[in-house]
Design a protein around this motif. Structure first.
Motif, PDB file in Angstrom:
ATOM      1  N   GLY A 294     159.378  45.163 -18.445  1.00 37.14           N
ATOM      2  CA  GLY A 294     158.201  44.601 -17.764  1.00 37.14           C
ATOM      3  C   GLY A 294     157.624  45.616 -16.774  1.00 37.14           C
ATOM      4  O   GLY A 294     157.871  46.815 -16.895  1.00 37.14           O
ATOM      5  N   MET A 295     156.866  45.089 -15.801  1.00 37.18           N
ATOM      6  CA  MET A 295     156.223  45.969 -14.813  1.00 37.18           C
ATOM      7  C   MET A 295     157.106  46.127 -13.577  1.00 37.18           C
ATOM      8  O   MET A 295     157.681  45.150 -13.096  1.00 37.18           O
ATOM      9  CB  MET A 295     154.878  45.384 -14.373  1.00 37.18           C
ATOM     10  N   VAL A 296     157.175  47.330 -13.043  1.00 39.31           N
ATOM     11  CA  VAL A 296     157.851  47.566 -11.767  1.00 39.31           C
ATOM     12  C   VAL A 296     156.763  47.811 -10.720  1.00 39.31           C
ATOM     13  O   VAL A 296     155.964  48.738 -10.847  1.00 39.31           O
ATOM     14  CB  VAL A 296     158.805  48.778 -11.835  1.00 39.31           C
ATOM     15  N   VAL A 297     156.714  46.925  -9.714  1.00 37.67           N
ATOM     16  CA  VAL A 297     155.720  47.077  -8.664  1.00 37.67           C
ATOM     17  C   VAL A 297     156.396  47.766  -7.471  1.00 37.67           C
ATOM     18  O   VAL A 297     157.408  47.278  -6.969  1.00 37.67           O
ATOM     19  CB  VAL A 297     155.157  45.715  -8.205  1.00 37.67           C
ATOM     20  N   VAL A 298     155.856  48.905  -7.068  1.00 35.16           N
ATOM     21  CA  VAL A 298     156.439  49.649  -5.959  1.00 35.16           C
ATOM     22  C   VAL A 298     155.491  49.540  -4.773  1.00 35.16           C
ATOM     23  O   VAL A 298     154.388  50.086  -4.795  1.00 35.16           O
ATOM     24  CB  VAL A 298     156.664  51.135  -6.332  1.00 35.16           C
ATOM     25  N   ASP A 299     155.904  48.799  -3.771  1.00 36.49           N
ATOM     26  CA  ASP A 299     155.073  48.584  -2.586  1.00 36.49           C
ATOM     27  C   ASP A 299     155.325  49.733  -1.609  1.00 36.49           C
ATOM     28  O   ASP A 299     156.387  49.836  -1.000  1.00 36.49           O
ATOM     29  CB  ASP A 299     155.435  47.228  -1.959  1.00 36.49           C
ATOM     30  N   GLU A 300     154.344  50.612  -1.512  1.00 37.00           N
ATOM     31  CA  GLU A 300     154.480  51.814  -0.678  1.00 37.00           C
ATOM     32  C   GLU A 300     153.678  51.691   0.622  1.00 37.00           C
ATOM     33  O   GLU A 300     153.065  52.659   1.081  1.00 37.00           O
ATOM     34  CB  GLU A 300     154.026  53.048  -1.473  1.00 37.00           C
TER      35      GLU A 300
ATOM     36  N   ILE B  85     152.390  57.126 -12.486  1.00 35.70           N
ATOM     37  CA  ILE B  85     151.868  55.975 -13.244  1.00 35.70           C
ATOM     38  C   ILE B  85     151.407  56.372 -14.645  1.00 35.70           C
ATOM     39  O   ILE B  85     151.421  55.546 -15.537  1.00 35.70           O
ATOM     40  CB  ILE B  85     150.735  55.218 -12.487  1.00 35.70           C
ATOM     41  N   GLU B  86     151.027  57.625 -14.839  1.00 32.21           N
ATOM     42  CA  GLU B  86     150.596  58.050 -16.179  1.00 32.21           C
ATOM     43  C   GLU B  86     151.793  58.186 -17.111  1.00 32.21           C
ATOM     44  O   GLU B  86     151.748  57.744 -18.256  1.00 32.21           O
ATOM     45  CB  GLU B  86     149.841  59.389 -16.104  1.00 32.21           C
ATOM     46  N   SER B  87     152.867  58.784 -16.603  1.00 35.20           N
ATOM     47  CA  SER B  87     154.036  58.982 -17.474  1.00 35.20           C
ATOM     48  C   SER B  87     154.853  57.699 -17.607  1.00 35.20           C
ATOM     49  O   SER B  87     155.564  57.512 -18.588  1.00 35.20           O
ATOM     50  CB  SER B  87     154.902  60.123 -16.954  1.00 35.20           C
ATOM     51  N   LEU B  88     154.764  56.810 -16.605  1.00 38.46           N
ATOM     52  CA  LEU B  88     155.469  55.526 -16.671  1.00 38.46           C
ATOM     53  C   LEU B  88     154.452  54.407 -16.478  1.00 38.46           C
ATOM     54  O   LEU B  88     154.268  53.894 -15.367  1.00 38.46           O
ATOM     55  CB  LEU B  88     156.543  55.450 -15.584  1.00 38.46           C
ATOM     56  N   PRO B  89     153.755  54.022 -17.545  1.00 35.26           N
ATOM     57  CA  PRO B  89     152.631  53.077 -17.399  1.00 35.26           C
ATOM     58  C   PRO B  89     153.058  51.662 -17.030  1.00 35.26           C
ATOM     59  O   PRO B  89     152.191  50.805 -16.842  1.00 35.26           O
ATOM     60  CB  PRO B  89     151.951  53.106 -18.774  1.00 35.26           C
TER      61      PRO B  89
ATOM     62  N   SER C 244     142.250  45.743   4.109  1.00 31.66           N
ATOM     63  CA  SER C 244     141.984  46.369   2.818  1.00 31.66           C
ATOM     64  C   SER C 244     143.228  47.058   2.303  1.00 31.66           C
ATOM     65  O   SER C 244     143.954  47.715   3.043  1.00 31.66           O
ATOM     66  CB  SER C 244     140.816  47.332   2.920  1.00 31.66           C
ATOM     67  N   GLY C 245     143.471  46.862   1.028  1.00 24.97           N
ATOM     68  CA  GLY C 245     144.642  47.433   0.390  1.00 24.97           C
ATOM     69  C   GLY C 245     144.286  48.004  -0.965  1.00 24.97           C
ATOM     70  O   GLY C 245     143.174  47.800  -1.468  1.00 24.97           O
ATOM     71  N   MET C 246     145.232  48.739  -1.531  1.00 25.35           N
ATOM     72  CA  MET C 246     144.987  49.408  -2.805  1.00 25.35           C
ATOM     73  C   MET C 246     146.131  49.137  -3.768  1.00 25.35           C
ATOM     74  O   MET C 246     147.270  48.988  -3.350  1.00 25.35           O
ATOM     75  CB  MET C 246     144.937  50.927  -2.596  1.00 25.35           C
ATOM     76  N   ALA C 247     145.794  49.080  -5.056  1.00 24.74           N
ATOM     77  CA  ALA C 247     146.823  49.088  -6.093  1.00 24.74           C
ATOM     78  C   ALA C 247     146.450  50.174  -7.088  1.00 24.74           C
ATOM     79  O   ALA C 247     145.262  50.417  -7.335  1.00 24.74           O
ATOM     80  CB  ALA C 247     146.910  47.730  -6.785  1.00 24.74           C
ATOM     81  N   PHE C 248     147.470  50.838  -7.618  1.00 21.35           N
ATOM     82  CA  PHE C 248     147.236  51.918  -8.576  1.00 21.35           C
ATOM     83  C   PHE C 248     148.054  51.657  -9.836  1.00 21.35           C
ATOM     84  O   PHE C 248     149.239  51.318  -9.751  1.00 21.35           O
ATOM     85  CB  PHE C 248     147.664  53.264  -7.981  1.00 21.35           C
ATOM     86  N   ALA C 249     147.419  51.799 -10.974  1.00 16.11           N
ATOM     87  CA  ALA C 249     148.116  51.640 -12.254  1.00 16.11           C
ATOM     88  C   ALA C 249     147.271  52.335 -13.308  1.00 16.11           C
ATOM     89  O   ALA C 249     146.170  52.836 -13.015  1.00 16.11           O
ATOM     90  CB  ALA C 249     148.303  50.158 -12.586  1.00 16.11           C
ATOM     91  N   VAL C 250     147.755  52.337 -14.529  1.00 18.46           N
ATOM     92  CA  VAL C 250     146.952  52.941 -15.602  1.00 18.46           C
ATOM     93  C   VAL C 250     145.649  52.143 -15.751  1.00 18.46           C
ATOM     94  O   VAL C 250     145.616  50.942 -15.481  1.00 18.46           O
ATOM     95  CB  VAL C 250     147.724  52.984 -16.945  1.00 18.46           C
ATOM     96  N   PRO C 251     144.554  52.808 -16.167  1.00 13.72           N
ATOM     97  CA  PRO C 251     143.251  52.154 -16.250  1.00 13.72           C
ATOM     98  C   PRO C 251     143.260  50.853 -17.061  1.00 13.72           C
ATOM     99  O   PRO C 251     142.556  49.905 -16.704  1.00 13.72           O
ATOM    100  CB  PRO C 251     142.364  53.214 -16.917  1.00 13.72           C
TER     101      PRO C 251
END
Ligand code: PLP
Length: 344
Positions: free
Chosen positions: A171-177, A192-196, A215-222
């Motif tokens: 599944g997805m691993v969410v890393v809260d940084e 995130i590109e090598s581990l989508p 305001s916050g951000m999340a990053f993942a593959v497009p």
């Protein structure tokens, strides 16, 4: 692995709401009569850009990630946390795994979305129990939540361990940084590109000094971010916030970060001198977790003296623990002095 395969079926089928500003394809427009706005200029009479394009371009350049890999939330990273549950977890069917003690919002958000949250206690030294986390998953586990550096323990987990989790989990691993800017242990933003199946959360609330901005951000593959865009509220970040972030963002995080890290070190070294302090944990964040002889009493004593810290003594593995945010040098000196004076 294809993360899109993990998305809820109704979300995959969703026809997203199309705003007036989505349907506008460009051209030389001088009369805007498409969105039932007020025509009278007052700075906020127009709807904001629902895709925050300029801001994403700027963040893209700043953090070296593609604009299509960025989600921005106008209710802090808490908005992204809720969105992740809504996009991936079928209510009443799917579940998620999180470490404990950790950030309380994962649990509340899971409950709101009727998603079972399986909490796996950190090892006694607060290190990551990789095998126990994987053992807690089953075929309905869609998410693993890892907060690193972790709140309230303060430690960051080795990158290799989080990567190992992502490699071994379906599944997805969410890393809260949220606190990563205070840490020397690295970020997974560029993995995130090598581990989508990794999603990275960041926030403007801590190192950027803009908690009031929400305001916050999340990053993942497009492919994943595209679905976040379909599920989010259409205008989820106000024009005021977009403009203000654009204005402030170039100033960066740096000045205060060094000062805060320096003071985290001083607190870590000085707190054990206090009689009531039993143990201080090393930190990769802008706060210190300290175990004291009587957490409730020390907490009340500090409040009586005008200082509030967070009493975390009821969290698993945290008996007796107070979480102390690093303040200004003056505030830190005063707090240290007070704690050293406890019981005297
Ligand atoms: C403070 C914090 C956040 C930030 O939340 P915002 O909603 O962006 O203010 C996220 N995660 C953790 C672990 C935090 O401690």
């Amino acid at each position: 692995m294809n993360p899109v395969a993990l998305i809820r079926k109704n979300i995959l089928r969703l026809e997203p709401y199309s705003t007036a500003r989505d349907e506008f394809q460009g051209g030389d427009i001088s009369v805007w009569l498409d969105a039932n706005e007020s025509p009278y200029q007052n700075g906020v009479n127009r709807y904001p850009d629902p895709h925050q394009r300029r801001l994403k371009e700027r963040i893209s350049a700043l953090l070296d990630v593609k604009p299509e890999s960025i989600f921005l939330g106008g209710a802090g990273s808490d908005e992204a946390i809720d969105l992740i549950f809504r996009v991936f977890c079928e209510p009443g069917v799917d579940n998620a795994v999180a470490i404990t003690p950790s950030y309380g919002v994962y649990k509340v958000s899971a409950a709101i979305n009727d998603v079972g949250l399986r909490e796996v206690q950190l090892n006694e030294d607060f290190s990551l129990p990789v095998e126990r986390i994987l053992t807690a998953t089953d075929e309905h586990t869609k998410l693993i939540w890892i907060c690193s550096p972790n709140n309230p323990t303060g430690n960051a987990f080795p990158k290799e361990e989080i990567i190992a989790l992502a490699e071994r989990f379906h599944g997805m691993v969410v890393v809260d940084e949220a606190y990563v800017d205070f840490s020397e242990k690295g970020s997974l933003l560029h993995d995130i590109e090598s581990l989508p199946n990794i999603i990275v959360l960041r926030t403007f609330s801590k190192a950027w000094g803009m908690a009031g901005m929400r305001s916050g951000m999340a990053f993942a593959v497009p492919e994943v971010i595209e679905y976040f865009g379909r599920v989010k509220y259409p205008y989820n970040m106000s024009q005021l916030v977009q403009d203000e972030l654009l204005r402030r963002i170039d100033g960066g995080t740096s000045d205060h970060i060094d000062e805060i890290k320096r003071w985290a070190r001083i607190m870590y070294e000085s707190l054990p001198e206090a009689e009531c302090v039993v143990k201080v944990y090393p930190t990769d964040a802008n706060f210190i977790l300290a175990k004291v002889t009587d957490a409730d009493a020390v907490y009340d004593y500090l409040i009586k003296n005008g200082v509030i810290v967070r009493n975390r003594s009821r969290m698993p593995g945290c008996a007796g623990a107070l979480r102390i945010t690093v303040g200004t040098p003056e505030e830190n000196r005063r707090t240290l002095q007070l704690i050293k004076g406890y019981g005297k």
